[in-house]
Write a protein that holds these residues in place. Structure first.
Motif, PDB file in Angstrom:
ATOM      1  N   LEU A 164       0.842  -1.192   0.000  1.00 19.88           N
ATOM      2  CA  LEU A 164       0.000   0.000   0.000  1.00 19.88           C
ATOM      3  C   LEU A 164       0.880   1.247   0.000  1.00 19.88           C
ATOM      4  O   LEU A 164       1.847   1.330   0.770  1.00 19.88           O
ATOM      5  CB  LEU A 164      -0.910  -0.022   1.233  1.00 19.88           C
TER       6      LEU A 164
ATOM      7  N   THR B 202      -3.747   1.178  -3.915  1.00 20.20           N
ATOM      8  CA  THR B 202      -3.040   2.419  -3.588  1.00 20.20           C
ATOM      9  C   THR B 202      -3.737   3.617  -4.224  1.00 20.20           C
ATOM     10  O   THR B 202      -3.980   4.626  -3.561  1.00 20.20           O
ATOM     11  CB  THR B 202      -1.576   2.346  -4.070  1.00 20.20           C
TER      12      THR B 202
ATOM     13  N   THR C  37      -6.792   3.830  -5.181  1.00 19.39           N
ATOM     14  CA  THR C  37      -8.120   4.029  -4.571  1.00 19.39           C
ATOM     15  C   THR C  37      -7.979   4.750  -3.226  1.00 19.39           C
ATOM     16  O   THR C  37      -8.747   5.673  -2.938  1.00 19.39           O
ATOM     17  CB  THR C  37      -8.835   2.677  -4.357  1.00 19.39           C
ATOM     18  N   VAL C  38      -6.990   4.339  -2.442  1.00 20.04           N
ATOM     19  CA  VAL C  38      -6.780   4.989  -1.138  1.00 20.04           C
ATOM     20  C   VAL C  38      -6.430   6.466  -1.334  1.00 20.04           C
ATOM     21  O   VAL C  38      -6.998   7.344  -0.668  1.00 20.04           O
ATOM     22  CB  VAL C  38      -5.686   4.239  -0.332  1.00 20.04           C
TER      23      VAL C  38
END
Lengths: 197, 65
Positions: free
Chosen positions: A120, A154, A156-157
């Motif tokens: 992430l 990643t 999306t976050v």
């Protein structure tokens, strides 16, 4: 209220994609559609119809940030919409993508063993072994899936963070696929002598 | 009479299409994937696009007609 079209529900596909990756990482391969479809549309048609109509991720941000109100709806900082940042982020994203492809190659070549983790924000390695149940092919196919899911999760976050802090679809401003397809469209718009019409 | 019309800063536009989706008059198009174009004859100056634009590069300008 505008009439909804079939493609206005593609956010369900984006959400399903993220959920499926929790159960079987090999579903991550489907994410290649989000890479190839916008590129093909931009190259063949010379427009950004993917961003404009079909991007399920954008719709998801609109829904959560807009309808559900999980967004401050403030202006994005100036530096974030500068060409410098957008192209810089595209280059960084590309570099990380090729690094991921190289790691996949190492597994295919047998030099490295399969890592069942999702990385992430290019830093944090999350255990993800429960989503791997073996593959009919080389372990490399699974390594690619873990790598690709890392890229998708990643982004999306990051998208969710900027959705909360700024406007719902702030991700669209610096989305590497958006920047890349816009560049392709710009190049296609140029007449053969290279001068902008 | 003074009316308001939406104007796009085409140099900064990322052509994402958020404005196009919310325009009640379908006055916005992104024909070549580079920037959004607003048909001023259709624009009613409601400001929905300006509010939606993630880069906040659409402004409402006053025009006399």
């Amino acid at each position: 209220m505008k009439q909804k079209k079939w493609y206005d529900y593609l956010w369900i596909a984006s959400l399903a994609y993220l959920i499926l990756g929790f159960f079987n990482i090999l579903f991550a391969w489907l994410g290649l559609l989000c890479f190839f479809i916008p590129l093909i549309i931009a190259i063949v048609k010379g427009n950004k119809a993917y961003c404009n109509k079909y991007c399920g991720r954008g719709q998801l941000f609109s829904l959560v940030g807009g309808r559900f109100g999980l967004s401050r709806k403030k202006d994005i900082p100036k530096w974030m919409k500068s060409a410098c940042f957008r192209y810089g982020f595209l280059a960084f994203f590309f570099a990380m993508f090729f690094l991921m492809l190289f790691n996949t190659y190492l597994v295919f070549a047998g030099t490295r063993s399969l890592r069942m983790t999702v990385t992430l924000l290019w830093t944090f390695r999350l255990p993800w072994h429960w989503a791997y149940h073996g593959t009919l092919f080389s372990d490399g196919t699974a390594q690619f899936a873990f790598g690709f899911y890392s890229v998708m999760l990643t982004s999306t976050v990051l998208g969710f963070l900027t959705m909360i802090l700024f406007k719902p679809r702030s991700w669209c401003v610096y989305c590497p696929m958006g920047t890349m397809t816009q560049l392709i469209c710009k190049a296609k718009k140029l007449p053969p002598n290279g001068k902008q019409s | 009479m003074i009316k308001k019309k939406a104007t796009v800063s085409i140099r900064e536009c990322v052509a994402c299409g958020c404005c196009m989706k919310v325009c009640p008059k379908n006055a916005i198009t992104i024909p070549e994937g580079v920037y959004a174009e607003i048909d001023r004859t259709l624009c009613v100056g409601c400001g929905k696009c300006a509010k939606e634009c993630p880069a906040s590069i659409i402004t409402l300008e006053e025009v006399t007609s």
